[in-house]
Design an enzyme around this catalytic site. Structure first.
Site, PDB file in Angstrom:
ATOM      1  CB  ILE A   1       8.894  -1.299   7.035  1.00 27.06           C
ATOM      2  CG1 ILE A   1       8.673  -2.637   6.329  1.00 27.06           C
ATOM      3  CG2 ILE A   1      10.372  -1.048   7.309  1.00 27.06           C
ATOM      4  CD1 ILE A   1       9.374  -2.755   4.977  1.00 27.06           C
TER       5      ILE A   1
ATOM      6  CE  LYS B   1      -0.052   5.010  -1.108  1.00 25.72           C
ATOM      7  NZ  LYS B   1      -0.579   3.768  -0.620  1.00 25.72           N
TER       8      LYS B   1
ATOM      9  N   GLY C   1       4.132   0.341   4.604  1.00 22.53           N
ATOM     10  CA  GLY C   1       3.194  -0.315   5.522  1.00 22.53           C
ATOM     11  C   GLY C   1       3.707  -0.449   6.941  1.00 22.53           C
TER      12      GLY C   1
ATOM     13  CD  GLU D   1       6.995   4.617  10.637  1.00 22.53           C
ATOM     14  OE1 GLU D   1       7.707   5.210  11.453  1.00 22.53           O
ATOM     15  OE2 GLU D   1       7.433   4.207   9.542  1.00 22.53           O
TER      16      GLU D   1
ATOM     17  CE  LYS E   1       3.721   3.151  -0.663  1.00 27.80           C
ATOM     18  NZ  LYS E   1       3.425   1.790  -1.125  1.00 27.80           N
TER      19      LYS E   1
ATOM     20  CB  THR F   1      -8.070  -1.967   4.342  1.00 29.14           C
ATOM     21  OG1 THR F   1      -8.961  -2.376   3.317  1.00 29.14           O
ATOM     22  CG2 THR F   1      -7.120  -3.092   4.670  1.00 29.14           C
TER      23      THR F   1
ATOM     24  CB  VAL G   1       6.895   5.237   3.464  1.00 27.93           C
ATOM     25  CG1 VAL G   1       7.979   4.582   2.604  1.00 27.93           C
ATOM     26  CG2 VAL G   1       6.654   6.658   3.008  1.00 27.93           C
TER      27      VAL G   1
ATOM     28  N   GLY H   1      -7.676 -10.156  -5.152  1.00 28.73           N
ATOM     29  CA  GLY H   1      -7.785  -8.963  -4.299  1.00 28.73           C
ATOM     30  C   GLY H   1      -6.426  -8.382  -3.907  1.00 28.73           C
TER      31      GLY H   1
ATOM     32  CG  ASP I   1       2.060   3.300  -3.978  1.00 31.95           C
ATOM     33  OD1 ASP I   1       1.269   3.875  -3.230  1.00 31.95           O
ATOM     34  OD2 ASP I   1       2.849   2.409  -3.586  1.00 31.95           O
TER      35      ASP I   1
HETATM   36  N1  HSE Z   1      -0.743  -0.208  -2.969  1.00 33.62           N
HETATM   37  C1  HSE Z   1       0.393  -0.301  -2.112  1.00 33.62           C
HETATM   38  C2  HSE Z   1       1.247  -1.508  -2.485  1.00 33.62           C
HETATM   39  C3  HSE Z   1       0.050  -0.488  -0.661  1.00 33.62           C
HETATM   40  O1  HSE Z   1       0.841  -2.329  -3.317  1.00 33.62           O
HETATM   41  O2  HSE Z   1       2.326  -1.616  -1.945  1.00 33.62           O
HETATM   42  C4  HSE Z   1      -0.162   0.750   0.105  1.00 33.62           C
HETATM   43  O3  HSE Z   1       0.890   1.649  -0.008  1.00 33.62           O
END
Ligand code: HSE
Length: 432
Positions: free
Chosen positions: A135, A104, A133, A128, A204, A13, A131, A186, A200
């Site tokens: 931004i 990350k 996406g 960049e 970040k 992706t 963290v 998805g 996650d």
């Molecule tokens: N899996 C992350 C989210 C996206 O749902 O924000 C990529 O960091």
């Protein structure tokens, strides 16, 4: 005109999004940099045919051929995970190539080693895309807020968790049902553990703390709690008290120690972050000179994250063109000033709490619970008692004044041991 050659590892992706951004915006990027940025090769695990616009880019499976190309200026790692991503990045750095990554998990776990290798080889590492996406949060810390002591960071940093909480709030649906729909559409991974358990978000937050405070961060020191135990009743009752539940990353700079936590949190309805819904991310930063800054945008997605990765490629290309590599330190602070700092143990922190007790409908239940809270210095601000549920129990919901985590822990242990309390107590921090 100088050409800057890029090699991308991984064409999923984010890899394909980055290639698309570089392709679609080629003319604009040249006007802004004075260079031609060329996607020269792609390393993948299994050979495949690329879309027409990339049909002349060699797709390789031979790592030696890919890393051995002396013309590559920047290697872009977009496969995620720790290995083989880490070995690829170190190989690129040791071969004197600049690196861009959106990884990350890797940066938060192995950043010290990677940035030390980069400093030794005098190359840059851009991250960049790791963290929030699209931004531009890393650049904000490195450049826009470079003259500020950062006082706090609040973030909604996981789009999947924010989407699930938003759907639960808007539709009154339970967690499991919303997660299933998100997976079918998805939006959520087949294994959603990292997203819904806050892991996650903690990765970040760790990266942002390094940028903000110039500190090494051990992710395991960040108290991390996910959203799987949140029930629609907590969202509804939270609303009655005037709050919205968000999976919030919170870090405050207390000088001697740094607060760091990722937890479902009740945010007042009128807080700017309470309005961040769906898969969006936002980061609220307080700097001592600038005051409050809010960044909002897409936290994931092919083109949004591709835009962030391309921004790093452009930055590094500009530096190459002007012989100014490492003009801006990758971690915002110079490496020799990155220090370990104490993360406040959770037991020492204080905040108001929301408690939901599930109890038998008997005389003096409330007195017993409030007695235990009182003995542990926990002062109640308000109480809502709901009607009996089908199983004969009653939910009692309380909002407390600011209370110490250690006291709360002890009080809830005693309360859960009472025969009249029939389920674990639900505890949610209230943001102040
Ligand atoms: N899996 C992350 C989210 C996206 O749902 O924000 C990529 O960091």
């Amino acid at each position: 005109m100088r050409t800057i050659n890029i090699g991308i590892i991984g064409f999923g992706t984010v890899g394909s999004g980055t290639a698309q951004v570089l392709h679609d915006q080629a003319e604009l990027i040249t006007k802004r940099t004075g260079a031609k940025i060329v996607l020269k090769s792609i390393l993948v695990r299994t050979k495949r045919v690329l879309p027409d616009e990339f049909s002349d880019v060699p797709v390789m499976v031979d790592e030696d051929a890919f890393f051995g190309d002396p013309e590559l200026d920047i290697i872009v790692e977009l496969i995620g995970g720790i290995e083989p991503a880490k070995s690829y990045i170190l190989r690129a750095i040791n071969g004197k190539k600049h690196v861009v990554t959106a990884n990350k998990a890797l940066i938060s776990a192995c950043g010290v080693e990677i940035f030390a290798a980069a400093a030794e080889n005098n190359v840059e590492v851009g991250f960049e895309g790791s963290v929030a996406g699209g931004i531009p949060i890393i650049k904000t810390f490195k450049e826009g807020l470079a003259a500020n002591r950062i006082e706090s960071i609040l973030g909604i940093l996981n789009g999947t968790a924010n989407y699930i909480l938003s759907e639960m709030t808007n539709k009154g649906l339970p967690f499991a049902e919303v997660l299933k729909t998100a997976q079918d559409l998805g939006y959520a991974e087949a294994d959603p553990t990292y997203d819904v358990e806050g892991i996650d978000t903690a990765h970040k937050l760790a990266i942002l703390m390094t940028m903000a405070y110039g500190m090494e961060v051990d992710v395991s020191a960040i108290t991390t709690e996910g959203i799987t135990k949140i029930e629609p009743i907590d969202i509804t009752l939270g609303k009655e008290f005037g709050y919205r539940i968000k999976l919030l990353a919170v870090s405050r700079n207390h000088g001697e120690h740094i607060e760091a936590r990722v937890q479902p949190t009740l945010l007042p309805d009128d807080h700017l972050l309470a309005a961040v819904n769906g898969p969006f991310n936002a980061v609220h930063i307080k700097g001592d000179m600038v005051g409050d800054v809010l960044l909002y945008g897409p936290g994931a997605g092919k083109m949004a994250t591709g835009s962030a990765v391309a921004a790093d490629i452009i930055d590094i290309s500009r530096n190459i063109l002007h012989g100014a590599e490492n003009r801006v330190s990758c971690l915002s602070y110079l490496p020799e000033f990155i220090q370990p700092r104490r993360i406040t143990p959770i037991a020492e922190l204080e905040c108001p709490f929301y408690f939901r007790f599930t109890t038998l409908d008997k005389p003096s239940v409330l007195a017993k619970i409030s007695g235990i809270l009182g003995r542990h210095n926990i002062s109640i601000e308000s109480v809502i008692q709901q009607g009996q549920l089908d199983d004969g129990t009653v939910p009692i919901v309380m909002r407390t004044h600011s209370s110490c985590e250690a006291d709360v822990e002890k009080a809830l242990e005693e309360i859960e041991a009472l025969a009249i309390v029939t389920a674990p107590v639900v505890k949610i921090r209230i943001f102040v």
